[in-house]
Design a protein around this motif. Structure first.
Motif, PDB file in Angstrom:
ATOM      1  N   GLN A 129     -10.792  -2.147   1.779  1.00  0.00           N
ATOM      2  CA  GLN A 129     -11.362  -0.949   2.393  1.00  0.00           C
ATOM      3  C   GLN A 129     -12.750  -0.658   1.819  1.00  0.00           C
ATOM      4  OE1 GLN A 129      -9.446   0.464   4.675  1.00  0.00           O
ATOM      5  NE2 GLN A 129      -9.990   2.592   4.937  1.00  0.00           N
ATOM      6  N   GLY A 130     -12.849  -0.695   0.482  1.00  0.00           N
ATOM      7  CA  GLY A 130     -14.124  -0.409  -0.155  1.00  0.00           C
ATOM      8  C   GLY A 130     -15.190  -1.424   0.188  1.00  0.00           C
ATOM      9  N   MET A 131     -14.819  -2.706   0.212  1.00  0.00           N
ATOM     10  CA  MET A 131     -15.798  -3.741   0.550  1.00  0.00           C
ATOM     11  C   MET A 131     -16.272  -3.610   1.993  1.00  0.00           C
ATOM     12  SD  MET A 131     -14.337  -7.142  -1.368  1.00  0.00           S
ATOM     13  CE  MET A 131     -15.712  -8.133  -0.769  1.00  0.00           C
ATOM     14  N   SER A 231      -6.047   2.818   6.063  1.00  0.00           N
ATOM     15  CA  SER A 231      -6.257   3.912   5.109  1.00  0.00           C
ATOM     16  C   SER A 231      -5.112   4.909   5.120  1.00  0.00           C
ATOM     17  CB  SER A 231      -7.575   4.642   5.426  1.00  0.00           C
ATOM     18  OG  SER A 231      -7.488   5.354   6.648  1.00  0.00           O
ATOM     19  N   ALA A 232      -4.405   5.014   6.252  1.00  0.00           N
ATOM     20  CA  ALA A 232      -3.269   5.935   6.341  1.00  0.00           C
ATOM     21  C   ALA A 232      -1.951   5.265   5.997  1.00  0.00           C
ATOM     22  CB  ALA A 232      -3.191   6.529   7.754  1.00  0.00           C
ATOM     23  N   THR A 233      -1.868   3.941   6.166  1.00  0.00           N
ATOM     24  CA  THR A 233      -0.594   3.241   5.983  1.00  0.00           C
ATOM     25  C   THR A 233      -0.338   2.844   4.537  1.00  0.00           C
ATOM     26  OG1 THR A 233      -0.686   2.376   8.239  1.00  0.00           O
ATOM     27  CG2 THR A 233       0.768   1.242   6.692  1.00  0.00           C
ATOM     28  N   ILE A 234      -1.344   2.329   3.849  1.00  0.00           N
ATOM     29  CA  ILE A 234      -1.134   1.810   2.492  1.00  0.00           C
ATOM     30  C   ILE A 234      -0.617   2.888   1.538  1.00  0.00           C
ATOM     31  CG2 ILE A 234      -2.272   0.854   0.457  1.00  0.00           C
ATOM     32  CD1 ILE A 234      -1.899  -1.260   2.455  1.00  0.00           C
ATOM     33  N   THR A 258     -10.241   1.610  -4.014  1.00  0.00           N
ATOM     34  CA  THR A 258     -11.274   1.654  -2.976  1.00  0.00           C
ATOM     35  C   THR A 258     -12.646   1.716  -3.626  1.00  0.00           C
ATOM     36  OG1 THR A 258      -9.787   2.758  -1.408  1.00  0.00           O
ATOM     37  CG2 THR A 258     -12.142   2.928  -0.983  1.00  0.00           C
ATOM     38  N   ALA A 259     -12.757   2.520  -4.691  1.00  0.00           N
ATOM     39  CA  ALA A 259     -14.019   2.586  -5.444  1.00  0.00           C
ATOM     40  C   ALA A 259     -14.351   1.227  -6.061  1.00  0.00           C
ATOM     41  CB  ALA A 259     -13.924   3.659  -6.528  1.00  0.00           C
ATOM     42  N   PHE A 260     -13.331   0.517  -6.543  1.00  0.00           N
ATOM     43  CA  PHE A 260     -13.555  -0.821  -7.081  1.00  0.00           C
ATOM     44  C   PHE A 260     -14.080  -1.751  -5.983  1.00  0.00           C
ATOM     45  CE2 PHE A 260     -11.944  -5.166  -7.689  1.00  0.00           C
ATOM     46  CZ  PHE A 260     -12.545  -5.483  -8.898  1.00  0.00           C
ATOM     47  N   VAL A 295     -12.825 -11.773   3.321  1.00  0.00           N
ATOM     48  CA  VAL A 295     -12.004 -12.713   2.547  1.00  0.00           C
ATOM     49  C   VAL A 295     -10.829 -12.026   1.848  1.00  0.00           C
ATOM     50  CG1 VAL A 295     -12.014 -14.387   0.662  1.00  0.00           C
ATOM     51  CG2 VAL A 295     -13.904 -14.335   2.311  1.00  0.00           C
ATOM     52  N   PRO A 296     -11.035 -10.908   1.136  1.00  0.00           N
ATOM     53  CA  PRO A 296      -9.879 -10.232   0.530  1.00  0.00           C
ATOM     54  C   PRO A 296      -8.840  -9.791   1.562  1.00  0.00           C
ATOM     55  CG  PRO A 296     -11.917  -9.404  -0.416  1.00  0.00           C
ATOM     56  CD  PRO A 296     -12.294 -10.243   0.760  1.00  0.00           C
ATOM     57  N   GLY A 297      -9.282  -9.455   2.764  1.00  0.00           N
ATOM     58  CA  GLY A 297      -8.340  -9.084   3.810  1.00  0.00           C
ATOM     59  C   GLY A 297      -7.428 -10.241   4.173  1.00  0.00           C
TER      60      GLY A 297
END
Length: 635
Positions: A129-131, A231-234, A258-260, A295-297
């Motif tokens: 999400q953050g990326m 963002s609502a599910t996790i 998310t900040a990370f 990629v992280p996704g």
């Protein structure tokens, strides 16, 4: 969703002010009292049930659900679900049962490998999400020129750059957040996470292959289908899989990771900036920036295949055997799994009954208790955007460039801002329950306003060194003050402010609010600084920080350390009464923190005693309802 801790921390000295020296019961109108009864019932539907009737119900449950082979574990689990300390008194529990149930409290971070696997997966999904949000920060100093929209003095180009940057949040606010519920209902948590992360992966790759501004806008708009529902599910998935003692801390990790992800995205921007073009490929650096966020996704898509499904979702679909098996993966013992299985079952039964025949959307605004919660939630969610944080998250590279940094230095400084946001989000897990939600916001908003003014006013400096230093100091200090306050508070506050029977609707309202204003902020910033300069843009959001401080003072109620029943009383206080209380806190704050006096604090939240609640039909009425609903006789 996580609920507030059950402890009720009071001020050392509390007095009633004559302006509100009336019995708290007068604030509990009929609608609020009905909600209080519902919340008591939903807080533990097994409370007050006789032992014989509880055991009989468990036997019926086991027969109806095809779980007769688990009857002994279900009986033990039901007893612990009703009273978490009963295992120390009853002989039905073995020594091993007692040890595990005791260590669940005394060693709450000692959990199964499967649970921590789920935590790692959820944390990486938050980083995705953050990326997704951050990589555009560095890319936007490169792609506008290639697409012919790089004239910083053109209103048209400024609006188009803002439109491209804000495209995912436009999708979140208008479409994707509102399809979260049907996605989760029909597909479950795991498949929803898989689909949204796959969308993030594909749309990030798609963004890196575009060759026109409108094509990039379309790709990023579809990225919103990966951002909004995820963002609502996790957080919900994390809460439904986690044991109660650490549930709140694990749910809060969403904001921290998310900040990370934002910091990691900023670092990737810096690393790929140096990639040169190759024959036939123009803008390879910004294409890699946008594409790498996917990629992280893809990694999460592979992880989720081996993660447990939400037991609560499985039970809601009647898949009790599957739910028990997943709980056995998430807990150390079958007794723990049986306890959670039966408790989730009776809680879902109670929730479904509460929802029957009620228009919950209408009641969220017509019942004062709900309306006050919705207003407070709206203020903190709106404030999360209009404090100006995403101006920095999305545009800091351009801001640093405007102050005199070179492109490489601007990207490095942006990474520094993202890293500070993440590092100072770490202690927020402890400060939010130590100082309180409202107090943290009241403390940090004036500080953020000052930081924004420092940043904006630094652009008037005629010295490049002074300008660069002032902008850097202002942005870095802003990140430090934002992270423990307006960073974690809004989602935590919104998750606990609404009563249980409308909490899912309340959270959808809160999430849509933050994404809508995120879109407004990100689309308007380029044209705002074109019209008013960096000084005017930062001054605008500094002014909003001051306005929001007043709104928080007047309309946001403290929720720290309140039980569900106490929260109903807190939000039942009339709006005018609470606003007047907020205004009276100003002279109190001046005396205490400016003049260093020791004034007696005013305690507005005079909570009803147990006898008072009983006399108003609160807790006892709810217990009676439970017994009647389940066909039980009075104790």
């Amino acid at each position: 969703m996580s609920t507030s801790p059950a402890s009720n921390e009071k001020s050392d000295i509390a007095i009633k002010h004559p302006h509100h020296a009336h019995h708290q019961e007068s604030n509990m109108d009929a609608g609020t009292r009905a909600i209080a009864n519902a919340d008591v019932k939903l807080s533990n539907p097994l409370r007050g049930m006789p032992h014989d009737r509880l055991m009989a119900d468990v036997e019926i449950f086991a027969q109806e659900r095809g779980l007769a082979h688990l009857l002994l574990e279900l009986k033990k689990g039901a007893l612990v679900a009703q009273d978490s300390t009963c295992h120390n008194r009853l002989d039905i529990f073995s020594d091993e049962d007692k040890r595990i149930l005791t260590e669940e409290v005394t060693h709450k971070w000692r959990q199964t490998p499967t649970l921590y696997y789920m935590v790692v997966m959820a944390s990486l999904a938050a980083a995705v999400q953050g990326m997704d949000e951050a990589v555009i920060n560095g890319a936007q100093i490169l792609y506008p020129t290639q697409f012919g929209i790089g004239d910083t003095n053109s209103q048209r180009d400024s609006w188009l750059v803002g439109l491209i940057n804000s495209a995912p949040y436009l999708c979140c606010a208008t479409i994707s957040c509102w399809i979260t519920d049907p996605l989760n209902y029909y597909l479950g948590r795991k498949k929803t996470i898989f689909i949204t992360c796959m969308i993030s992966f594909l749309t990030c790759i798609w963004s890196g292959l575009t060759n026109t501004w409108w094509h990039l806008f379309i790709a990023r708009f579809f990225l919103g289908f990966g951002i909004g529902p995820k963002s609502a599910t996790i957080p919900v998935y994390t809460a439904e899989c986690s044991p109660a003692p650490i549930r709140g801390a694990l749910v809060m990790m969403w904001q921290m990771w998310t900040a990370f992800g934002i910091a990691l995205g900023d670092l990737i921007d810096l690393a790929f900036y140096f990639i040169p073009d190759t024959p036939g490929v123009t803008g390879l650096n910004w294409r890699l920036m946008l594409g790498s966020a996917g990629v992280p996704g893809l990694i999460v898509c592979m992880q989720v295949l081996f993660a447990p499904e939400s037991p609560r979702w499985l039970i809601s679909k009647g898949r009790y055997e599957d739910a028990f098996n997943e709980l056995c993966r998430l807990r150390f013992s079958r007794v723990q799994a049986a306890r959670d299985l039966y408790y989730i079952h009776v809680l879902l039964e109670a929730e479904n009954e509460m929802k029957q025949g009620r228009n919950r959307v209408v009641e969220m605004f017509t019942i004062p208790r709900n309306r006050h919660a919705a207003l407070a939630s709206w203020v903190v969610m709106f404030g999360q955007q209009f404090c100006g944080v995403n101006v920095i998250a999305y545009y800091s590279t351009n801001i640093f460039l405007s102050s005199g940094f070179s492109p490489v230095s601007a990207l490095a400084s942006t990474f520094g801002s993202g890293a500070l946001t993440w590092l100072f989000a770490l202690p927020a897990v402890f400060t939010i329950d130590t100082f309180g939600r409202r107090n943290l916001l009241l403390l940090t908003f004036p500080c953020m306003a000052v930081c924004l003014l420092i940043t904006g006013f630094s652009f008037w400096s005629t010295s490049e060194t002074g300008r660069v230093a002032g902008v850097s100091i202002g942005i870095y200090l802003f990140a430090i003050f934002y992270s423990p306050g307006e960073g974690p508070v809004p989602f935590t506050y919104s998750a606990e402010a609404f009563p249980l029977y409308i909490r899912d609707i309340g959270m959808s309202f809160a999430t849509a609010t933050t994404w809508f204003w995120n879109f407004v902020l990100s689309i308007t910033w380029p044209s705002l600084i074109l019209a008013f300069g960096q000084q005017g843009g930062f001054g605008w959001y500094a002014a909003w920080c001051c306005i929001l401080w007043v709104l928080i003072l007047l309309f946001v109620r403290e929720t720290k350390g309140k039980t569900l029943e106490e929260l109903d009383q807190v939000f039942a206080i009339p709006l005018g009464t609470h606003a007047a209380y907020g205004l009276r806190q100003i002279p109190y704050g001046i005396k205490k923190f400016v003049l260093f006096q020791n004034p007696v604090p005013e305690q507005l939240y005079q909570l009803e005693s147990e006898s008072e609640v009983s006399s108003t039909g609160g807790d006892e009425g709810a217990r009676r309802e439970v017994k009647e609903d389940l066909g039980k006789e009075d104790v």
